[in-house]
Design an enzyme around this catalytic site. Structure first.
Site, PDB file in Angstrom:
ATOM      1  CG  ASP A  68      45.033  10.238  61.120  1.00  0.00           C
ATOM      2  OD1 ASP A  68      46.170   9.851  60.785  1.00  0.00           O
ATOM      3  OD2 ASP A  68      44.828  11.308  61.725  1.00  0.00           O
ATOM      4  CB  THR A 182      44.847  15.155  67.811  1.00  0.00           C
ATOM      5  OG1 THR A 182      45.022  13.776  67.450  1.00  0.00           O
ATOM      6  CG2 THR A 182      45.916  15.540  68.828  1.00  0.00           C
ATOM      7  CE1 TYR A 184      32.438  14.138  66.671  1.00  0.00           C
ATOM      8  CE2 TYR A 184      32.114  11.791  67.043  1.00  0.00           C
ATOM      9  CZ  TYR A 184      31.598  13.044  66.790  1.00  0.00           C
ATOM     10  OH  TYR A 184      30.245  13.201  66.655  1.00  0.00           O
ATOM     11  CG  LEU A 186      40.994  19.389  68.354  1.00  0.00           C
ATOM     12  CD1 LEU A 186      41.356  20.182  69.600  1.00  0.00           C
ATOM     13  CD2 LEU A 186      42.230  19.185  67.475  1.00  0.00           C
ATOM     14  CB  SER A 187      36.032  18.074  65.628  1.00  0.00           C
ATOM     15  OG  SER A 187      35.302  16.936  66.023  1.00  0.00           O
ATOM     16  CB  ALA A 206      25.638  19.713  70.068  1.00  0.00           C
TER      17      ALA A 206
END
Length: 283
Positions: A68, A182, A184, A186-187, A206
């Site tokens: 990607d 789908t 960064y 998503l993570s 965070a």
């Protein structure tokens, strides 16, 4: 037909696939333009012309060979050129690069026959105020602002169409397209969004407030960010390409007028990718 070929020059597997593609296109009398990196890495500077701003006018398709990240590099190279991109996966997850190694020949045959669809994806444009400059102004996946490595959390005043939405206290904030939902975002805990939903996703990284969650807004909103940092600067990442920015520089993010066109095989879809790449619904 003329194609522009881009690839990850750091992987032997990718270079082997590029050689296979060159042989395929030669046998089908397709003209190939190589990215400058591929020309030099494979020592083909005398055999193939390089892809450039001038030569892009004659390109029918761009082929991205890698993961990607390579696809995003290809997208940056063809933004505004109206050139569809076919992604061939030689990486890991490969959500954008749908064609696997064992599907290459059949996918290329379908491409030459026109037996495929062209999917248009929204792009974000980022600009600056107060004299700053962003090296990569367009993002297919996301624009992220983040703290620098050794600094404490940053404070991000976030405005929608001039009205204060929220002041995030976090390690950063991801502003993603549906395509980038789908990645960064998503993570960091953001939602999945189907590619053609007219939306933008804001996902804090965070966050220091437990009652702040990712937010989906309409794509017509203009997002303004004013970042405050103890270090006096912060990082901005546009599709994974990062640079340091002074904290007095205000960012403005909006949907771009350009789109990125992606070549899709007719047997591939967003739902197909969810099930096969993210194991959607697996028990």
């Amino acid at each position: 037909m003329t194609v522009a070929l881009f690839g990850n020059t750091y992987k032997d597997q990718t270079l082997a696939q590029v050689e296979h593609l060159l042989a395929f296109f030669a046998s089908h009398h397709v003209r190939v333009l190589l990215s400058q990196e591929l020309r030099y890495e494979m020592h083909l500077t005398q055999d193939y012309d390089g892809y450039s701003e001038e030569s892009s006018e004659n390109v029918d398709y761009a082929i991205s060979v890698g993961g990607d990240g390579t696809f995003l590099t290809t997208a940056a190279a063809v933004i505004g050129k109206d050139i569809p991109i076919l992604g061939i996966n030689c990486g890991h997850l490969g959500f954008l690069t749908a064609v696997t190694s064992d599907e290459i020949d059949s996918a290329l045959e379908k491409l030459l026959e026109g037996d495929c669809t062209i999917d248009e994806r929204a792009v974000l444009q980022v600009s600056t105020q107060n004299g700053g400059h962003v090296m990569m102004p367009y993002a297919l996946n996301e624009v992220a602002v983040m703290k620098q490595e050794l600094s404490s959390m940053i404070v991000i005043d976030t405005y929608l169409n001039g009205h204060l939405l929220h002041t995030y206290k976090a390690d950063g904030l991801v502003i993603a397209t549906p395509t980038g939902s789908t990645a960064y975002s998503l993570s960091a805990g953001g939602p999945l969004v189907a590619p053609h939903v007219p939306a933008i996703v804001l996902t804090p990284i965070a966050t220091h407030s437990l009652n702040v969650r990712p937010l989906v807004i309409t794509e017509d909103r203009v997002i303004e960010l004013q970042v405050h940092s103890r270090s006096g600067s912060f990082l901005i990442s546009v599709d994974g390409r990062s640079q340091a920015v002074r904290e007095d520089v205000k960012l403005e993010i909006r949907k771009a007028q350009h789109t990125i066109k992606i070549v899709q095989m007719k047997d591939h879809s967003f739902i197909h990718a969810l099930k096969n790449k993210l194991l959607w619904g697996a028990e």
